[in-house]
Motif scaffolding. Structure first.
Motif, short mmCIF file in Angstrom:
data_model
loop_
_atom_site.label_atom_id
_atom_site.label_comp_id
_atom_site.label_asym_id
_atom_site.label_seq_id
_atom_site.Cartn_x
_atom_site.Cartn_y
_atom_site.Cartn_z
N MET A 1 -4.85 -36.83 11.66
CA MET A 1 -4.39 -37.69 12.73
C MET A 1 -3.50 -36.89 13.67
N ARG A 2 -3.77 -37.01 14.95
CA ARG A 2 -2.97 -36.30 15.96
C ARG A 2 -1.94 -37.26 16.54
N ILE A 3 -0.69 -36.82 16.52
CA ILE A 3 0.42 -37.68 16.94
C ILE A 3 1.22 -36.98 18.03
N GLY A 4 1.43 -37.69 19.13
CA GLY A 4 2.23 -37.17 20.23
C GLY A 4 3.62 -37.76 20.22
N ILE A 5 4.59 -36.93 20.58
CA ILE A 5 5.98 -37.38 20.70
C ILE A 5 6.39 -37.17 22.14
N THR A 6 6.90 -38.23 22.75
CA THR A 6 7.32 -38.15 24.14
C THR A 6 8.62 -38.90 24.31
N GLY A 7 9.14 -38.84 25.50
CA GLY A 7 10.39 -39.52 25.84
C GLY A 7 10.96 -38.85 27.06
N GLY A 8 11.74 -39.60 27.79
CA GLY A 8 12.33 -39.07 29.00
C GLY A 8 13.39 -38.02 28.72
N ILE A 9 13.77 -37.33 29.78
CA ILE A 9 14.80 -36.31 29.68
C ILE A 9 16.07 -36.94 29.10
N GLY A 10 16.66 -36.26 28.14
CA GLY A 10 17.88 -36.74 27.52
C GLY A 10 17.69 -37.77 26.43
N SER A 11 16.44 -38.10 26.11
CA SER A 11 16.20 -39.10 25.06
C SER A 11 16.42 -38.53 23.66
N GLY A 12 16.28 -37.22 23.53
CA GLY A 12 16.46 -36.59 22.23
C GLY A 12 15.17 -36.32 21.49
N LYS A 13 14.05 -36.24 22.22
CA LYS A 13 12.77 -36.00 21.55
C LYS A 13 12.73 -34.65 20.85
N SER A 14 13.35 -33.63 21.44
CA SER A 14 13.38 -32.31 20.79
C SER A 14 14.20 -32.35 19.51
N PHE A 15 15.28 -33.13 19.51
CA PHE A 15 16.10 -33.28 18.31
C PHE A 15 15.28 -33.97 17.21
N VAL A 16 14.55 -35.00 17.58
CA VAL A 16 13.69 -35.69 16.61
C VAL A 16 12.65 -34.71 16.05
N CYS A 17 12.10 -33.85 16.90
CA CYS A 17 11.12 -32.86 16.45
C CYS A 17 11.76 -31.86 15.48
N GLN A 18 13.03 -31.53 15.69
CA GLN A 18 13.74 -30.66 14.74
C GLN A 18 13.87 -31.35 13.39
N LEU A 19 14.15 -32.64 13.40
CA LEU A 19 14.25 -33.38 12.14
C LEU A 19 12.90 -33.43 11.43
N LEU A 20 11.82 -33.56 12.19
CA LEU A 20 10.48 -33.52 11.59
C LEU A 20 10.21 -32.14 10.98
N LYS A 21 10.63 -31.10 11.70
CA LYS A 21 10.44 -29.74 11.19
C LYS A 21 11.18 -29.54 9.87
N GLN A 22 12.37 -30.13 9.75
CA GLN A 22 13.12 -30.04 8.50
C GLN A 22 12.38 -30.71 7.35
N ARG A 23 11.48 -31.62 7.67
CA ARG A 23 10.66 -32.29 6.67
C ARG A 23 9.33 -31.57 6.46
N GLY A 24 9.17 -30.42 7.09
CA GLY A 24 7.96 -29.62 6.90
C GLY A 24 6.83 -29.97 7.86
N ILE A 25 7.12 -30.73 8.91
CA ILE A 25 6.09 -31.12 9.88
C ILE A 25 6.21 -30.22 11.11
N GLU A 26 5.16 -29.45 11.36
CA GLU A 26 5.16 -28.57 12.53
C GLU A 26 4.78 -29.38 13.76
N VAL A 27 5.53 -29.16 14.85
CA VAL A 27 5.27 -29.88 16.09
C VAL A 27 5.02 -28.85 17.20
N TYR A 28 3.88 -28.97 17.86
CA TYR A 28 3.53 -28.10 18.98
C TYR A 28 4.37 -28.51 20.18
N ASP A 29 5.07 -27.57 20.78
CA ASP A 29 5.96 -27.82 21.91
C ASP A 29 5.25 -27.42 23.20
#
Length: 182
Positions: free
Chosen positions: A1-29
């Motif tokens: 399953m392909r999942i996209g993460i989005t959000g406006g500037i300052g929403s914290g989407k990159s921070f959420v992606c870091q938390l996913l990475k800590q759980r072993g989920i790689e996110v293409y930036d």
């Protein structure tokens, strides 16, 4: 399953992606990939140089950000022409990456959502977003508001997404991410 993460500037989407990475989920930036490809892809470099002109790249081979920005901001047609070159290159690179998760600030605007099974939006109140952008980029409140206004409204993105993560600084993120992964 392909999942996209989005959000406006300052929403914290990159921070959420870091938390996913800590759980072993790689996110293409997408943003990092676009910068990398504009620097390293010979076909992409040639297309941009043909479009923008001979000063698109500096003598050391790096992107001449001032020249590109000047061209980009000159008209909406110029911005669309650059997007028409860069977005397909990023999409192709993502397709080859084998990564299921992808982060993109302009996921809907670029048409990337059509390649995905689900879309997650990271949201935060506008005043929180303004404050974050001002602190991160050392810019004025007026400039932060201008950047936010250039993006799709958060309500529009929220309505088109399949899942929302609230990153307001008060609502705990960990349970939301756990529910998302489930």
């Amino acid at each position: 399953m392909r999942i996209g993460i989005t959000g406006g500037i300052g929403s914290g989407k990159s921070f959420v992606c870091q938390l996913l990475k800590q759980r072993g989920i790689e996110v293409y930036d997408c943003d990092s990939a676009a910068k990398r490809l504009m620097r390293t892809s010979a076909p992409l470099r040639q297309q941009l140089t043909t479009l923008i002109g001979p000063n698109t790249y500096l003598e050391d081979g790096s992107l001449n950000k001032a020249a590109v920005a000047q061209f980009l901001l000159a008209s909406e047609a110029n911005a669309k022409a650059i997007d028409g070159i860069v977005h397909p290159a990023v999409f192709a690179d993502y397709e080859k990456s084998g990564i299921d998760w992808i982060e993109s600030a302009i996921l809907f605007e670029s048409g990337l959502d059509k390649l995905l099974d689900k879309v997650v939006v990271v949201t935060a109140p506008e005043e929180v977003r303004i404050r974050r952008v001002m602190q991160r980029d050392h810019i004025s409140e007026a400039k932060a508001k201008e950047w936010i206004a250039r993006q799709l409204p958060q309500e529009t993105v929220r309505a088109r997404a399949d899942y929302e993560i609230i990153n307001d600084g008060e609502t705990p993120l960990e349970p939301q991410i756990d529910n998302l992964i489930k």
